[in-house]
Scaffold this motif. Structure first.
Motif, short mmCIF file in Angstrom:
data_model
loop_
_atom_site.label_atom_id
_atom_site.label_comp_id
_atom_site.label_asym_id
_atom_site.label_seq_id
_atom_site.Cartn_x
_atom_site.Cartn_y
_atom_site.Cartn_z
N GLN A 12 0.83 -1.20 0.00
CA GLN A 12 0.00 0.00 0.00
C GLN A 12 0.87 1.25 0.00
N GLU A 52 -0.89 2.05 -4.66
CA GLU A 52 0.10 1.02 -4.35
C GLU A 52 1.51 1.49 -4.70
N THR A 58 -8.20 -3.01 -8.15
CA THR A 58 -7.93 -4.36 -7.69
C THR A 58 -8.93 -5.38 -8.23
N ASN A 97 -7.42 -3.47 2.06
CA ASN A 97 -7.55 -4.44 0.98
C ASN A 97 -8.88 -4.20 0.27
N PRO A 98 -9.02 -3.03 -0.35
CA PRO A 98 -10.31 -2.69 -0.95
C PRO A 98 -10.52 -3.35 -2.31
N PHE A 100 -7.02 1.66 -5.82
CA PHE A 100 -6.16 1.55 -4.65
C PHE A 100 -4.79 2.10 -5.00
#
Length: 92
Positions: free
Chosen positions: A22, A55, A73, A48-49, A53
Motif C-alpha cells: 500500500q 500502491e 484491484t 484491501n479494498p 487503490f
C-alpha cells in the motif's frame, strides 16, 4: 501480458515489476513509543479494498526505482502511475 508504464522507462511488461504494498502509509511519529501490538498493526495491517487503490511498485528488472500507481484491484488495470515525490491523486 500487461504493460505497466514506468515513470522513467516508459511501458514495460509486468514481469519486470515487483509489488511493494500500500502507498502513502505514514511512518509513526515516535516508533519507539509504540507497543508491540501497535507496531505489528503498522507493519502488517493494510487496506484491501475492491476497486481503486494506491500502491507502491518497483521496476526491479529495469531502472530499479520505486513509484506509486493507482490500480483497480477488481480488474487489475493500472489507471495512473506517478513518482514518489508527486502528491497522491484524489481517488474517487
Amino acid at each position: 501480458m500487461q504493460l505497466i508504464a514506468c515513470p522513467w522507462c516508459g511501458p514495460r511488461e509486468e514481469v519486470e515489476f515487483s509489488y511493494g504494498g500500500q502507498a502513502h502509509v505514514p511512518y509513526p511519529d515516535d516508533p519507539g513509543a509504540l507497543s508491540d501490538e501497535e507496531w505489528a498493526h503498522y507493519v502488517f495491517f493494510r487496506a484491501n479494498p475492491k476497486g481503486r487503490f494506491a500502491e507502491r511498485w518497483n521496476h526491479s528488472a529495469g531502472c530499479r526505482r520505486w513509484f506509486n500507481a493507482i490500480r483497480d484491484t477488481a480488474t487489475y488495470r493500472f489507471e495512473r502511475v506517478y513518482r514518489l515525490d508527486d502528491p497522491k491523486p484524489v481517488i474517487p
